[in-house]
Write an enzyme that holds these catalytic residues in place. Structure first.
Site, PDB file in Angstrom:
ATOM      1  N   GLN A  52       1.950  -6.044  -3.220  1.00  0.00           N
ATOM      2  CA  GLN A  52       2.428  -6.176  -1.830  1.00  0.00           C
ATOM      3  C   GLN A  52       3.737  -5.389  -1.647  1.00  0.00           C
ATOM      4  O   GLN A  52       3.883  -4.350  -2.255  1.00  0.00           O
ATOM      5  CB  GLN A  52       2.587  -7.652  -1.434  1.00  0.00           C
ATOM      6  CG  GLN A  52       1.254  -8.388  -1.285  1.00  0.00           C
ATOM      7  CD  GLN A  52       0.652  -8.852  -2.594  1.00  0.00           C
ATOM      8  OE1 GLN A  52       1.303  -9.512  -3.391  1.00  0.00           O
ATOM      9  NE2 GLN A  52      -0.591  -8.524  -2.845  1.00  0.00           N
ATOM     10  N   ASP A  94       0.809  -1.224   0.000  1.00  0.00           N
ATOM     11  CA  ASP A  94       0.000   0.000   0.000  1.00  0.00           C
ATOM     12  C   ASP A  94       0.842   1.275   0.000  1.00  0.00           C
ATOM     13  O   ASP A  94       0.444   2.305   0.556  1.00  0.00           O
ATOM     14  CB  ASP A  94      -0.974   0.017   1.201  1.00  0.00           C
ATOM     15  CG  ASP A  94      -1.927  -1.142   1.152  1.00  0.00           C
ATOM     16  OD1 ASP A  94      -2.290  -1.570   0.044  1.00  0.00           O
ATOM     17  OD2 ASP A  94      -2.318  -1.631   2.233  1.00  0.00           O
ATOM     18  N   LYS A  96       1.945   2.166  -5.043  1.00  0.00           N
ATOM     19  CA  LYS A  96       2.534   1.584  -6.268  1.00  0.00           C
ATOM     20  C   LYS A  96       1.652   1.860  -7.486  1.00  0.00           C
ATOM     21  O   LYS A  96       2.142   2.136  -8.571  1.00  0.00           O
ATOM     22  CB  LYS A  96       2.705   0.062  -6.111  1.00  0.00           C
ATOM     23  CG  LYS A  96       3.665  -0.331  -5.012  1.00  0.00           C
ATOM     24  CD  LYS A  96       3.729  -1.838  -4.835  1.00  0.00           C
ATOM     25  CE  LYS A  96       2.456  -2.455  -4.325  1.00  0.00           C
ATOM     26  NZ  LYS A  96       2.073  -2.104  -2.950  1.00  0.00           N
ATOM     27  N   GLY A 147      -4.492  -4.215  -3.951  1.00  0.00           N
ATOM     28  CA  GLY A 147      -5.480  -3.183  -4.259  1.00  0.00           C
ATOM     29  C   GLY A 147      -4.719  -1.929  -4.608  1.00  0.00           C
ATOM     30  O   GLY A 147      -4.077  -1.326  -3.745  1.00  0.00           O
ATOM     31  N   HIS A 148      -4.720  -1.572  -5.882  1.00  0.00           N
ATOM     32  CA  HIS A 148      -3.928  -0.440  -6.352  1.00  0.00           C
ATOM     33  C   HIS A 148      -4.864   0.685  -6.795  1.00  0.00           C
ATOM     34  O   HIS A 148      -5.639   0.514  -7.732  1.00  0.00           O
ATOM     35  CB  HIS A 148      -3.002  -0.884  -7.500  1.00  0.00           C
ATOM     36  CG  HIS A 148      -2.022  -1.947  -7.072  1.00  0.00           C
ATOM     37  ND1 HIS A 148      -1.204  -2.621  -7.936  1.00  0.00           N
ATOM     38  CD2 HIS A 148      -1.723  -2.436  -5.840  1.00  0.00           C
ATOM     39  CE1 HIS A 148      -0.457  -3.484  -7.262  1.00  0.00           C
ATOM     40  NE2 HIS A 148      -0.758  -3.397  -5.992  1.00  0.00           N
TER      41      HIS A 148
HETATM   42  P1  GDP Z   1      -0.689   0.379  -3.583  1.00  0.00           P
HETATM   43  O1  GDP Z   1      -1.325  -0.882  -3.130  1.00  0.00           O
HETATM   44  O2  GDP Z   1       0.771   0.424  -3.304  1.00  0.00           O
HETATM   45  O3  GDP Z   1      -1.000   0.711  -5.004  1.00  0.00           O
HETATM   46  O4  GDP Z   1      -1.337   1.546  -2.686  1.00  0.00           O
HETATM   47  P2  GDP Z   1      -2.898   1.724  -2.340  1.00  0.00           P
HETATM   48  O5  GDP Z   1      -3.592   2.227  -3.548  1.00  0.00           O
HETATM   49  O6  GDP Z   1      -3.439   0.508  -1.672  1.00  0.00           O
HETATM   50  O7  GDP Z   1      -2.824   2.832  -1.203  1.00  0.00           O
HETATM   51  C1  GDP Z   1      -2.231   4.076  -1.408  1.00  0.00           C
HETATM   52  C2  GDP Z   1      -3.279   5.173  -1.142  1.00  0.00           C
HETATM   53  O8  GDP Z   1      -2.630   6.421  -1.070  1.00  0.00           O
HETATM   54  C3  GDP Z   1      -4.295   5.308  -2.269  1.00  0.00           C
HETATM   55  O9  GDP Z   1      -5.532   5.684  -1.696  1.00  0.00           O
HETATM   56  C4  GDP Z   1      -3.733   6.439  -3.134  1.00  0.00           C
HETATM   57  O10 GDP Z   1      -4.751   7.163  -3.829  1.00  0.00           O
HETATM   58  C5  GDP Z   1      -3.099   7.306  -2.081  1.00  0.00           C
HETATM   59  N1  GDP Z   1      -1.907   8.055  -2.526  1.00  0.00           N
HETATM   60  C6  GDP Z   1      -0.906   7.648  -3.341  1.00  0.00           C
HETATM   61  N2  GDP Z   1       0.077   8.587  -3.411  1.00  0.00           N
HETATM   62  C7  GDP Z   1      -0.335   9.611  -2.610  1.00  0.00           C
HETATM   63  C8  GDP Z   1       0.270  10.853  -2.231  1.00  0.00           C
HETATM   64  O11 GDP Z   1       1.366  11.211  -2.624  1.00  0.00           O
HETATM   65  N3  GDP Z   1      -0.464  11.638  -1.354  1.00  0.00           N
HETATM   66  C9  GDP Z   1      -1.683  11.252  -0.876  1.00  0.00           C
HETATM   67  N4  GDP Z   1      -2.305  12.082  -0.027  1.00  0.00           N
HETATM   68  N5  GDP Z   1      -2.256  10.087  -1.214  1.00  0.00           N
HETATM   69  C10 GDP Z   1      -1.584   9.272  -2.053  1.00  0.00           C
HETATM   70  P1  IMO Z   2      -0.912  -4.127  -2.266  1.00  0.00           P
HETATM   71  O1  IMO Z   2      -0.468  -4.677  -3.593  1.00  0.00           O
HETATM   72  C1  IMO Z   2      -0.979  -4.554   2.063  1.00  0.00           C
HETATM   73  C2  IMO Z   2      -1.089  -8.650   3.663  1.00  0.00           C
HETATM   74  C3  IMO Z   2      -2.339  -9.098   4.388  1.00  0.00           C
HETATM   75  C4  IMO Z   2      -1.743 -10.080   5.370  1.00  0.00           C
HETATM   76  C5  IMO Z   2      -0.627 -10.751   4.563  1.00  0.00           C
HETATM   77  C6  IMO Z   2      -1.018 -12.069   3.923  1.00  0.00           C
HETATM   78  O2  IMO Z   2      -2.197  -3.384  -2.335  1.00  0.00           O
HETATM   79  O3  IMO Z   2       0.199  -3.393  -1.616  1.00  0.00           O
HETATM   80  P2  IMO Z   2      -2.530 -12.745   1.848  1.00  0.00           P
HETATM   81  O4  IMO Z   2      -3.990 -12.521   1.570  1.00  0.00           O
HETATM   82  O5  IMO Z   2      -1.630 -12.165   0.818  1.00  0.00           O
HETATM   83  O6  IMO Z   2      -2.214 -14.187   2.133  1.00  0.00           O
HETATM   84  O7  IMO Z   2      -2.250 -11.956   3.228  1.00  0.00           O
HETATM   85  O8  IMO Z   2      -0.298  -9.825   3.538  1.00  0.00           O
HETATM   86  N1  IMO Z   2      -1.313  -8.121   2.290  1.00  0.00           N
HETATM   87  C7  IMO Z   2      -1.234  -6.825   1.961  1.00  0.00           C
HETATM   88  N2  IMO Z   2      -1.031  -5.727   2.724  1.00  0.00           N
HETATM   89  N3  IMO Z   2      -1.085  -4.424   0.735  1.00  0.00           N
HETATM   90  C8  IMO Z   2      -1.270  -5.515  -0.057  1.00  0.00           C
HETATM   91  O9  IMO Z   2      -1.258  -5.444  -1.399  1.00  0.00           O
HETATM   92  C9  IMO Z   2      -1.393  -6.779   0.560  1.00  0.00           C
HETATM   93  N4  IMO Z   2      -1.595  -8.043   0.101  1.00  0.00           N
HETATM   94  C10 IMO Z   2      -1.533  -8.843   1.168  1.00  0.00           C
HETATM   95  O10 IMO Z   2      -2.971  -8.013   5.030  1.00  0.00           O
HETATM   96  O11 IMO Z   2      -1.130  -9.392   6.436  1.00  0.00           O
HETATM   97 MG    MG Z   3      -2.876  -1.522  -1.879  1.00  0.00          MG
END
Ligand code: GDP
Ligand code: IMO
Ligand code: MG
Length: 425
Positions: free
Chosen positions: A223, A13, A16, A40-41
């Protein structure tokens, strides 16, 4: 044009999706190489929010060929839905290419993920319950069913029958759960096969040819480094290799073809699920990070645990991925804190550690040693040039850069597409 691998440098999270989207503007191919719909991106385009779980973030650009590599585990119901949702929103999913060697997440994998967690009780990992771990278990025990099996009904039935015989015994005798029937599963999955048929190809060959033609390829990790099955905080990890090496195994390209490895890290750090977290803040400051950063999971909606930036862990990510640069996201969230702490070492069991501890006993007893830097107390979310950042914010970036030994080349100051500052340090 380079081949770039983009990896999460923390516990997932990191943003990415947003950074992949940024780089995809100039990309020809964007590849997922591991994981499944546990990811979840999030990408924000104008007033629209896209939350992709399986399809590479590059899909939002029309010139990009999105690829799901052999190292992924695919829940076909989720894939078909995600394609339909993109289509509904005016994004053409017909370009998607899927490896026939990727493994399928089956209904019994989801069920097993749930019951295995329940039986772990206090020791549970806090998985996303998407069936990821059990699907990779079957891959490595060589009982898995692959995407290509969907196109041969006889073989699919045979493999499913063998798998179900085994799984139903485990479900009933170990987990006290109801058995599953073969026919409804076979019918559904063969139906998904019909829908996916035209997307399935030899993705390793596709990537080889793209590299020969000098195409710009991005590997989008899911991840993060600390969730890696080999290099993460085992057993509180996912069941694949998000680290940069995973990109070669999970797609069928050679390591010498990778030119650039971009790590993505938040300006602080978060974690979902259980497991050690040295800089975790179980106080008012941590709660403010959750609130200001909107730190709730994209997939499961769970509250993310928050803490100060951890340089020990970040230097470890530089090492195990061979990072050539870092993208730092969510710097805007730190604007609301007076003083900023950064962990530069850990004290544990009477010793000081500057390298990430490999022994879980050490990791569990870590007390971070902090450096304190001044905050800036100015809204930076509208700033679009590095030089316009307050000097304290630049100092924060440059401090991190010096500590980790690679440049911070991109800085996120907001979730929007244009809220990324580019820097040539
Ligand atoms: P990922 O799994 O690495 O793609 O990250 P996620 O999408 O799960 O979580 C990142 C969250 O931060 C999302 O809600 C993005 O919209 C938000 N985000 C990403 N970059 C920035 C930033 O520079 N500033 C802020 N405020 N939010 C950001
Ligand atoms: P993105 O790509 C954050 C965590 C779960 C749990 C562990 C194992 O959005 O960064 P799993 O279902 O993979 O067997 O769970 O990994 N986890 C993540 N945490 N971002 C993710 O993906 C994750 N995918 C799995 O919360 O601790
Ligand atoms: Mg994510």
């Amino acid at each position: 044009m380079p081949t770039t691998v983009l990896v999460g440098a923390q516990w997932g999270d990191e943003g990415k999706g947003k950074i992949t989207d940024h780089l995809s503007k100039a990309a020809d191919v964007v590849v997922r190489y591991q994981g499944g719909n546990n990811a979840g991106h999030t990408i924000i385009v104008g007033n629209e929010r896209f939350a992709l779980t399986l399809i590479p973030s590059g899909v939002l650009y029309p010139q990009v060929t999105p690829v799901i590599g052999n190292g992924c585990v695919i829940d076909p119901a989720v894939l078909v839905d995600e394609m339909a949702e993109l289509d509904r929103r005016g994004i053409d999913p017909s370009r998607l290419q899927v490896s026939g060697n990727a493994h399928l997440i089956m209904p019994y994998h989801r069920k097993l993920d749930a019951v295995m967690e329940r039986f772990l009780g206090q020791q549970q990992i806090g998985t996303t319950k998407r069936g990821i771990g059990p699907a990779y278990m079957d891959k490595f025990s060589r009982h898995g069913i692959r995407v290509q099996d969907l196109f041969d009904p006889k073989i699919f039935h045979q493999k499913l029958e063998v798998a179900l015989k085994d799984k139903n015994k485990i479900l009933a005798k170990v987990y006290n759960s109801l058995p599953m029937e073969i026919e409804p599963i076979a019918e559904k999955y063969l139906g998904y096969g019909d829908q996916l048929h035209d997307h399935v190809t030899d993705t390793s060959l596709l990537l080889w040819e793209a590299q020969q033609q000098g195409k710009n390829i991005i590997f989008e990790g899911a991840q993060g480094t600390l969730l890696d099955i080999d290099h993460g905080t085992y057993p509180f990890v996912t069941s694949s290799n998000p680290t940069a090496g995973g990109a070669t195994i999970g797609s069928g390209i050679g390591p010498k073809t990778i030119d650039r490895v971009v790590g993505v890290a938040k300006a602080y750090i978060t974690r979902v699920g259980t497991g050690p977290f040295p800089t975790e803040l179980n106080d008012e400051t941590g709660a403010r990070m959750v609130e200001l950063g909107g730190e709730f999971g994209t997939v499961t909606g769970r509250r993310r645990r928050c803490g100060w930036l951890d340089i020990v862990a970040l230097r470890y990510a530089v090492r195990v991925n061979g990072l050539t640069e870092l993208a730092m996201t969510k710097l805007d969230i730190l604007s609301h804190f007076e003083n900023l702490k950064i962990a530069v070492a850990y004290d544990s069991l009477g010793e000081r550690f500057t390298e990430f501890p490999r022994q879980q006993r050490v990791l569990y007893n870590c007390h971070p040693v902090y450096e304190e830097l001044p905050g800036w107390d100015v809204d930076i979310s509208e700033i679009r040039s590095y030089d316009d950042l307050p000097k304290e914010a630049r100092r924060y970036i440059e401090y991190v850069e010096n500590m980790i030994g690679v440049p911070v080349s991109m800085i996120g100051v907001g979730p929007a597409r244009d809220a990324t500052l580019i820097r040539n340090p």
